[in-house]
Design an enzyme around this catalytic site. Structure first.
Site, PDB file in Angstrom:
ATOM      1  N   LYS A 158       0.935  -1.256   0.112  1.00 33.35           N
ATOM      2  CA  LYS A 158       0.114   0.021  -0.046  1.00 33.35           C
ATOM      3  C   LYS A 158       0.839   1.239   0.017  1.00 33.35           C
ATOM      4  O   LYS A 158       1.946   1.201   0.300  1.00 33.35           O
ATOM      5  CB  LYS A 158      -0.894   0.010   1.307  1.00 33.35           C
ATOM      6  CG  LYS A 158      -2.122  -1.275   1.332  1.00 33.35           C
ATOM      7  CD  LYS A 158      -2.808  -1.158  -0.176  1.00 33.35           C
ATOM      8  CE  LYS A 158      -4.228  -1.775   0.170  1.00 33.35           C
ATOM      9  NZ  LYS A 158      -4.065  -3.331   0.019  1.00 33.35           N
TER      10      LYS A 158
HETATM   11  C1  LIG Z   1      -5.341  -4.105   1.046  1.00 29.36           C
HETATM   12  C2  LIG Z   1      -6.813  -3.917   0.795  1.00 29.36           C
HETATM   13  C3  LIG Z   1      -7.429  -4.453   1.952  1.00 29.36           C
HETATM   14  C4  LIG Z   1      -7.094  -5.200   3.093  1.00 29.36           C
HETATM   15  O1  LIG Z   1      -5.969  -4.699   3.798  1.00 29.36           O
HETATM   16  P1  LIG Z   1      -4.921  -5.697   4.530  1.00 29.36           P
HETATM   17  O2  LIG Z   1      -4.097  -4.705   5.311  1.00 29.36           O
HETATM   18  O3  LIG Z   1      -4.106  -6.571   3.409  1.00 29.36           O
HETATM   19  O4  LIG Z   1      -5.678  -6.855   5.288  1.00 29.36           O
HETATM   20  C5  LIG Z   1      -8.870  -4.115   1.986  1.00 29.36           C
HETATM   21  N1  LIG Z   1      -9.506  -3.528   0.821  1.00 29.36           N
HETATM   22  C6  LIG Z   1      -8.512  -3.015  -0.176  1.00 29.36           C
HETATM   23  C7  LIG Z   1      -9.640  -2.320  -1.134  1.00 29.36           C
HETATM   24  C8  LIG Z   1      -7.442  -3.292  -0.146  1.00 29.36           C
HETATM   25  O5  LIG Z   1      -6.909  -2.865  -1.357  1.00 29.36           O
END
Ligand SMILES: *Cc1c(COP(=O)(O)O)cnc(C)c1O
Length: 396
Positions: free
Chosen positions: A186
């Site tokens: 992210k």
């Molecule tokens: C990455 C992501 C999540 C979940 O996040 P994690 O930290 O990997 O559990 C939820 N929604 C979206 C749209 C994402 O891209």
């Protein structure tokens, strides 16, 4: 999008603070922690950045969504409307609290279609969960109006669009609750982590307790705390939070870099008349984490996706065939294949999702999303723009 591209001395310093005093847990051990409260500091910085009253850091974005839903009192048998294009975390987090994910079509914003949402509402609906996929947002004003009319909670999944805005407000802060992920890929990363933001004091207080076994965090002694309700362990560790603090400080710069790279690539392929771009709602500003565009049809999109790869343009996604992000490959959800047993009622409700979503297919079959990296040099961006144009022109 990936914040790991800008790791540096700042992250190391924050982590070193934690290792120097040895307290990796966010609560207690006050005598040893030398005044360092990294999770708390991350929460304060995030609340300020997002212009909200409360931020709760947790162990992942998936956890953030479950905590947000539970904090708002959503649970067994409640329906949560979510898009066909998202990460699998959306339905996982809903099922984890006993609620029912209800898939709903997207439109040319690549996020929830307000018209489709209206049709998906039933007496059991409690929440509308737009997911701001790939750096841009849903039509939040329309969704909020629908939520007001039907007395529903608006929960924004801003995991892929941190740093974008809508009506001048940071994404995630517009709805009743907003969620972020700080996982490894992210824009802001701390390895694994996430956060819930809200202006609702009661939701915030619930989230604070729920993510730590229901502890109320009153007083200094963990043994003396009470448990007003059941919770789980969705805590973030001090080590992860430390990385997040340094990353969050870089967010404005990160968004500026993404925007610069995005604009160059977009201007280049905008010269091709057959290419069109994802719709961004009025008053919305993207986070520029991805450049998303439409080819004229599925066949050309597939070919362009192959040609981009062949030309060495990496990190462009054809989500229509993707395992993680589009409903067509979610057999485990559509057939309600749970390991821990669900009630027959939940299984039946979940299986209702097993159908076609032609409006979603129409947009997704034409969509290509190219990740915007932070580490590109100006020469690399220009070269990439040319490679993209060549690949797409060849296909056409
Ligand atoms: C990455 C992501 C999540 C979940 O996040 P994690 O930290 O990997 O559990 C939820 N929604 C979206 C749209 C994402 O891209």
């Amino acid at each position: 999008m990936p914040g790991f591209e800008v790791f540096g001395a700042e992250e190391k310093k924050e982590v070193q603070d934690v290792l120097d005093n040895g307290v990796l847990m966010r609560y207690g051990f006050d005598g040893n922690r030398n005044g360092h409260h990294k999770a708390l500091e991350l929460e304060k910085a995030l609340a300020k950045q997002m212009q909200v009253a409360h931020a709760q850091a947790v162990s992942s974005g998936t956890a953030a969504l479950s905590v947000a839903l539970a904090a708002a009192g959503v649970g067994y048998g409640d329906e949560v409307i979510m898009p066909t294009f998202t990460f699998v975390a959306s339905f996982e987090s809903i099922l984890a609290i006993g609620a029912i994910p209800v898939l709903c079509d997207i439109d040319d914003t690549l996020t929830l279609s307000p018209e489709a949402v209206k049709k998906a509402i039933t007496p059991k609906t409690k929440v509308v969960m737009p997911v701001h996929m790939c750096g841009s947002m849903a039509d939040l004003a329309s969704l909020r109006a629908i939520c007001k009319e039907h007395n529903l909670i608006l929960l924004e999944d801003a995991c892929q669009a941190i740093g974008g805005t809508y009506e001048g407000k940071p994404l995630g802060s517009y709805g009743d609750l907003g969620c972020f992920s700080f996982d490894y890929v992210k824009t802001v990363t701390c390895g694994e982590g996430g956060a819930v933001i809200t202006n609702n004091a009661s939701y915030a207080s619930n989230a604070d307790k729920y993510q730590d076994h229901g502890h109320d965090h009153v007083g200094n002694d963990r043994g003396a705390e009470s448990h007003p309700f059941l919770g789980y362990n969705y805590r973030i560790s001090e080590l992860n939070a430390a990385v997040g603090i340094a990353q969050l400080r870089k967010l404005d710069k990160t968004i500026a870099t993404q925007k610069q790279h995005y604009n160059i690539l977009r201007a280049a392929i905008a010269e091709i008349p057959e290419v069109s771009f994802r719709a961004v709602p009025q008053n919305g500003v993207e986070s520029y984490a991805f450049l998303n565009f439409f080819m004229p049809n599925e066949e050309l999109a597939r070919k362009a996706s192959g040609a981009l790869k062949a030309n060495g343009v990496d990190a462009c996604f054809y989500w229509y065939d993707n395992n993680w992000h589009y409903y067509r490959k979610w057999q485990h959800l559509l057939e309600a294949k749970s390991l821990a047993k669900f009630s027959p009622e939940i299984v039946a409700a979940v299986k209702q999702n097993n159908k076609q979503y032609p409006m979603s297919d129409q947009w997704m079959s034409r969509t290509i999303s190219c990740l915007i990296k932070l580490s590109w040099t100006p020469e690399e961006v220009n070269q990439r723009a040319q490679l993209m144009v060549d690949a797409i022109r060849n296909v056409l």
